[in-house]
Design an enzyme around this catalytic site. Structure first.
Site, PDB file in Angstrom:
ATOM      1  N   TRP A 101      38.425 -22.314 -66.375  1.00 24.21           N
ATOM      2  CA  TRP A 101      38.267 -21.423 -65.069  1.00 24.21           C
ATOM      3  C   TRP A 101      39.055 -20.231 -65.087  1.00 24.21           C
ATOM      4  O   TRP A 101      38.659 -19.430 -64.359  1.00 24.21           O
ATOM      5  CB  TRP A 101      38.656 -22.481 -64.020  1.00 24.21           C
ATOM      6  CG  TRP A 101      37.547 -23.562 -63.767  1.00 24.21           C
ATOM      7  CD1 TRP A 101      37.894 -25.166 -64.082  1.00 24.21           C
ATOM      8  CD2 TRP A 101      36.287 -23.342 -63.191  1.00 24.21           C
ATOM      9  NE1 TRP A 101      36.365 -25.343 -64.028  1.00 24.21           N
ATOM     10  CE2 TRP A 101      35.420 -24.688 -63.334  1.00 24.21           C
ATOM     11  CE3 TRP A 101      35.587 -22.248 -62.809  1.00 24.21           C
ATOM     12  CZ2 TRP A 101      34.383 -24.863 -62.903  1.00 24.21           C
ATOM     13  CZ3 TRP A 101      34.014 -22.518 -62.431  1.00 24.21           C
ATOM     14  CH2 TRP A 101      33.538 -23.727 -62.340  1.00 24.21           C
ATOM     15  N   ASP A 168      43.292 -20.310 -57.237  1.00 26.65           N
ATOM     16  CA  ASP A 168      42.112 -21.149 -57.133  1.00 26.65           C
ATOM     17  C   ASP A 168      42.876 -22.759 -57.315  1.00 26.65           C
ATOM     18  O   ASP A 168      43.234 -23.227 -58.383  1.00 26.65           O
ATOM     19  CB  ASP A 168      41.388 -20.977 -58.441  1.00 26.65           C
ATOM     20  CG  ASP A 168      40.007 -22.007 -58.547  1.00 26.65           C
ATOM     21  OD1 ASP A 168      39.853 -23.071 -57.611  1.00 26.65           O
ATOM     22  OD2 ASP A 168      39.140 -21.692 -59.519  1.00 26.65           O
ATOM     23  N   LYS A 192      36.271 -32.644 -54.300  1.00 27.74           N
ATOM     24  CA  LYS A 192      37.396 -33.218 -55.035  1.00 27.74           C
ATOM     25  C   LYS A 192      38.498 -33.883 -54.144  1.00 27.74           C
ATOM     26  O   LYS A 192      38.216 -35.095 -54.329  1.00 27.74           O
ATOM     27  CB  LYS A 192      38.173 -32.182 -56.054  1.00 27.74           C
ATOM     28  CG  LYS A 192      37.001 -31.503 -57.046  1.00 27.74           C
ATOM     29  CD  LYS A 192      37.840 -30.398 -57.911  1.00 27.74           C
ATOM     30  CE  LYS A 192      36.766 -29.664 -58.642  1.00 27.74           C
ATOM     31  NZ  LYS A 192      35.839 -30.628 -59.631  1.00 27.74           N
TER      32      LYS A 192
END
Length: 356
Positions: A101, A168, A192
């Site tokens: 990511w 993030d 999540k």
């Protein structure tokens, strides 16, 4: 029988949240309407989004100069939207390459500005967070991927820098308390630790928004647009916002972020202890950077790996196959995962007898 879902996302949520969401999808508060067909501008939905924002503020103890936004587009869109809002045409940002990511973040930001990659863990296959680097003087902010879900590494201490952090936090949002003043932007997409797929929560420290910029930000991507319109500039995904509210209520009722962190540590310690003890398995990340939310590990041979996956599936444990670039196993243990599921996985590891 309900299965034990260790999927990295969309991930498991508490059964009570699923039931409340299911009930509202048929009939919201005995209104004769589904939550999915109530207008995003109706008073009923305004109450939902306002309560959800208020709970995020309460759980993180946000100062009044932070704004809570609910946006579509996933965290991937924010990889571009954040630099678009914070950087002028000739500005630069910095990032540490911690994995999948982080690489996505680098690619997105490079389309808009200069990117300083301070260090990379690629040579060790992203098994750690690089900590030996120097911040360039011209960087306007430092982007961090708080928790790399694929490689199973996590920032347990954020870098000490004198510029804002843009984070993030998709996979560890609402899982621990934060010193929010260190951050300019925090963003996290579901599903999540909260909500269901389709919604992204963005926390904006308005102090870091430039008062003037030579970059023309399209209206739809301008944070100020959504701040002024309370996240209702266009139709927000209403049902995902409602499920996010249900999760936020659950987190508060269960004890808040301190309790979520306590549970995350307990679940991960239980599993990592078995990984380190069991001669059939080995951890992937270095111990000091191991994620408490995504435990990545492998078997000592491909044959044992295949057999253990089958063993798990037979015992209603699903979602633990590792990402293709890493292999092995990945057990994701977000807020909605109870410790009994982790105990079952550990028991399966202890009692596993491969055919050699």
């Amino acid at each position: 029988m309900r299965k034990h879902n260790f999927s990295p996302g969309p991930a498991t949520l508490p059964a009570v949240v699923f039931q409340q969401a299911a009930d509202a999808l048929v009939d919201y508060n005995h209104s004769g309407l589904s939550i999915a067909e109530i207008s995003h501008r109706a008073p009923e939905f305004m109450q939902i989004i306002e309560e959800a924002s208020a709970l995020v503020r309460e759980l993180y103890q946000l100062p009044d100069y932070f704004e809570v936004l609910w946006l579509p587009g996933g965290a991937s869109s924010q990889l571009a939207v954040a630099p678009m809002n914070l950087l002028g045409l000739n500005d630069s940002m910095a990032i540490v390459d911690t994995g999948f990511w982080a690489l996505r973040s680098i690619d997105a930001a490079r389309e808009l500005a200069q990117v300083h990659v301070l260090a990379s863990a690629s040579e060790t296959h992203y098994d750690r967070i690089p900590k030996d680097w120097t911040l360039p003087a011209d960087a306007k902010y430092l982007h961090v991927v708080s928790n790399e879900t694929i490689e199973g590494i996590q920032y347990h201490q954020y870098p000490e820098v004198d510029i804002p952090l843009v984070a993030d936090m998709t996979s560890d949002f609402l899982s621990k308390p934060l010193d929010v003043d260190r951050f300019g932007i925090i963003f996290a997409s579901a599903q999540k630790n909260f909500g269901i797929a389709g919604i992204t929560c963005v926390l904006v420290n308005t102090k870091v928004l430039p008062s003037n910029s030579d970059r023309k930000v399209p209206t739809i991507f301008d944070y100020r647009t959504h701040i002024q319109n309370q996240s209702l500039y266009h139709t927000v995904p209403t049902f995902p916002v409602y499920v996010a509210l249900l999760m936020l209520r659950w987190i508060k009722a269960e004890g808040g972020l301190d309790e979520m962190q306590k549970r995350s540590i307990a679940k991960s310690e239980l599993l990592y202890t078995e990984i380190d003890r069991n001669p059939l398995f080995e951890g992937i990340a270095v111990k000091e950077d191991r994620s408490v939310l995504n435990a990545c590990f492998r078997a000592i041979s491909p044959e044992i790996e295949i057999q253990f996956l089958a063993h798990c599936s037979k015992n209603n444990v699903v979602g633990i196959k590792g990402f293709p670039t890493v292999g092995g196993f990945r057990a994701s243990m977000y807020n909605g995962m109870n410790i009994e599921s982790v105990e079952l996985l550990v028991d399966l590891m202890k009692n596993f007898k491969p055919e050699l």
